[in-house]
Motif scaffolding. Sequence first.
Motif, PDB file in Angstrom:
ATOM      1  N   UNK A 145       0.797  -1.233   0.000  1.00 20.39           N
ATOM      2  CA  UNK A 145       0.000   0.000   0.000  1.00 20.39           C
ATOM      3  C   UNK A 145       0.832   1.287   0.000  1.00 20.39           C
ATOM      4  N   UNK A 146       2.099   1.185   0.390  1.00 20.28           N
ATOM      5  CA  UNK A 146       2.946   2.378   0.437  1.00 20.28           C
ATOM      6  C   UNK A 146       3.335   2.840  -0.960  1.00 20.28           C
ATOM      7  N   UNK A 147       3.515   4.146  -1.124  1.00 18.27           N
ATOM      8  CA  UNK A 147       4.091   4.632  -2.382  1.00 18.27           C
ATOM      9  C   UNK A 147       5.535   4.143  -2.491  1.00 18.27           C
ATOM     10  N   UNK A 148       6.067   4.034  -3.709  1.00 19.89           N
ATOM     11  CA  UNK A 148       7.425   3.517  -3.874  1.00 19.89           C
ATOM     12  C   UNK A 148       8.469   4.301  -3.093  1.00 19.89           C
ATOM     13  N   UNK A 149       8.302   5.607  -2.994  1.00 17.46           N
ATOM     14  CA  UNK A 149       9.281   6.415  -2.263  1.00 17.46           C
ATOM     15  C   UNK A 149       9.304   6.043  -0.783  1.00 17.46           C
ATOM     16  N   UNK A 150       8.141   5.751  -0.222  1.00 21.55           N
ATOM     17  CA  UNK A 150       8.081   5.378   1.191  1.00 21.55           C
ATOM     18  C   UNK A 150       8.700   4.000   1.420  1.00 21.55           C
ATOM     19  N   UNK A 151       8.396   3.065   0.539  1.00 22.17           N
ATOM     20  CA  UNK A 151       8.989   1.735   0.670  1.00 22.17           C
ATOM     21  C   UNK A 151      10.506   1.833   0.554  1.00 22.17           C
ATOM     22  N   UNK A 152      10.977   2.567  -0.440  1.00 25.59           N
ATOM     23  CA  UNK A 152      12.418   2.731  -0.630  1.00 25.59           C
ATOM     24  C   UNK A 152      13.045   3.457   0.563  1.00 25.59           C
ATOM     25  N   UNK A 153      12.364   4.457   1.076  1.00 26.02           N
ATOM     26  CA  UNK A 153      12.863   5.176   2.248  1.00 26.02           C
ATOM     27  C   UNK A 153      12.941   4.287   3.468  1.00 26.02           C
ATOM     28  N   UNK A 154      11.952   3.430   3.633  1.00 28.32           N
ATOM     29  CA  UNK A 154      11.952   2.493   4.752  1.00 28.32           C
ATOM     30  C   UNK A 154      13.113   1.502   4.616  1.00 28.32           C
ATOM     31  N   UNK A 155      13.339   1.008   3.424  1.00 32.18           N
ATOM     32  CA  UNK A 155      14.442   0.077   3.202  1.00 32.18           C
ATOM     33  C   UNK A 155      15.783   0.766   3.472  1.00 32.18           C
ATOM     34  N   UNK A 156      15.946   2.003   2.993  1.00 33.42           N
ATOM     35  CA  UNK A 156      17.184   2.743   3.243  1.00 33.42           C
ATOM     36  C   UNK A 156      17.394   2.959   4.742  1.00 33.42           C
ATOM     37  N   UNK A 157      16.325   3.274   5.447  1.00 31.54           N
ATOM     38  CA  UNK A 157      16.417   3.459   6.898  1.00 31.54           C
ATOM     39  C   UNK A 157      16.827   2.164   7.588  1.00 31.54           C
ATOM     40  N   UNK A 158      16.269   1.053   7.153  1.00 33.12           N
ATOM     41  CA  UNK A 158      16.610  -0.240   7.748  1.00 33.12           C
ATOM     42  C   UNK A 158      18.071  -0.586   7.485  1.00 33.12           C
ATOM     43  N   UNK A 159      18.546  -0.302   6.275  1.00 32.38           N
ATOM     44  CA  UNK A 159      19.958  -0.538   5.975  1.00 32.38           C
ATOM     45  C   UNK A 159      20.825   0.295   6.916  1.00 32.38           C
ATOM     46  N   UNK A 160      20.454   1.538   7.104  1.00 28.32           N
ATOM     47  CA  UNK A 160      21.208   2.424   7.999  1.00 28.32           C
ATOM     48  C   UNK A 160      21.175   1.908   9.434  1.00 28.32           C
ATOM     49  N   UNK A 161      19.994   1.505   9.889  1.00 29.56           N
ATOM     50  CA  UNK A 161      19.874   0.982  11.258  1.00 29.56           C
ATOM     51  C   UNK A 161      20.696  -0.290  11.436  1.00 29.56           C
ATOM     52  N   UNK A 162      20.668  -1.151  10.433  1.00 30.28           N
ATOM     53  CA  UNK A 162      21.412  -2.407  10.503  1.00 30.28           C
ATOM     54  C   UNK A 162      22.906  -2.142  10.578  1.00 30.28           C
ATOM     55  N   UNK A 163      23.353  -1.156   9.809  1.00 34.37           N
ATOM     56  CA  UNK A 163      24.781  -0.821   9.828  1.00 34.37           C
ATOM     57  C   UNK A 163      25.196  -0.243  11.176  1.00 34.37           C
ATOM     58  N   UNK A 164      24.288   0.494  11.818  1.00 31.44           N
ATOM     59  CA  UNK A 164      24.623   1.133  13.091  1.00 31.44           C
ATOM     60  C   UNK A 164      24.517   0.189  14.280  1.00 31.44           C
ATOM     61  N   UNK A 165      23.634  -0.783  14.181  1.00 30.09           N
ATOM     62  CA  UNK A 165      23.431  -1.689  15.313  1.00 30.09           C
ATOM     63  C   UNK A 165      23.119  -3.076  14.789  1.00 30.09           C
ATOM     64  N   UNK A 166      24.119  -3.908  14.710  1.00 24.48           N
ATOM     65  CA  UNK A 166      23.927  -5.248  14.146  1.00 24.48           C
ATOM     66  C   UNK A 166      22.889  -6.051  14.914  1.00 24.48           C
ATOM     67  N   UNK A 167      22.666  -5.728  16.193  1.00 24.77           N
ATOM     68  CA  UNK A 167      21.676  -6.488  16.950  1.00 24.77           C
ATOM     69  C   UNK A 167      20.245  -6.104  16.582  1.00 24.77           C
TER      70      UNK A 167
END
Length: 187
Positions: A145-167
């Motif tokens: 249901x999300x627009x592509x920009x929101x989905x892509x933004x969420x994925x980018x945020x998750x990549x950033x979070x994963x890089x900052x905190x592997x746990x």
Amino acid sequence: MTVHRKTLTFAAALLALVPGMAQAAPACLTRPEAQALFTYALPQVISGTAKRCQQVLPADSYLRTHGTELANRYASQKGRSWPEAKAAFLKLSEGQSSDVAKFARNLPDDSLRPLVDITVEGLVSQNLPLKSCDRIDLAVDLLAPLPPENTAGLIALIVEMTAKAKDVAPADVADKAKIAGLTLCPT
């Protein structure tokens, strides 16, 4: 399984779109660059995932019943995200090989875009682990249901979070993100 874990699984699958290119890339992407790259690539990732998973998903799964429709809807934003996505692609290709980067940089957009599209879809459709299909199908259904920009933004945020905190990510997802080699620049 939580929605967060499902989203991380989908993000890891999306990261697989640049495995050969990003593994050796010392360059990092800013969140806007990553978001543009993901926005551009999502239609091919969805199509490649649907093709790969068709053999193991039930006939009523989201990807089998709505995958093409979702990829087409997300494709409507590709042109708008291309300039930043191209810059991100070229930035990552610099870390792979100067010859690859030079080749890509010298191609006109009307030649480079289809090459990127075919490569992304092909990599996903050939390399996505079949055991991930059910989780990815659910994640795509939840994100659809999300627009592509929101989905892509969420994925980018998750990549950033994963890089900052592997746990933050399960080990298997963190390892896949690490294998893909995509790094977001520290903010």
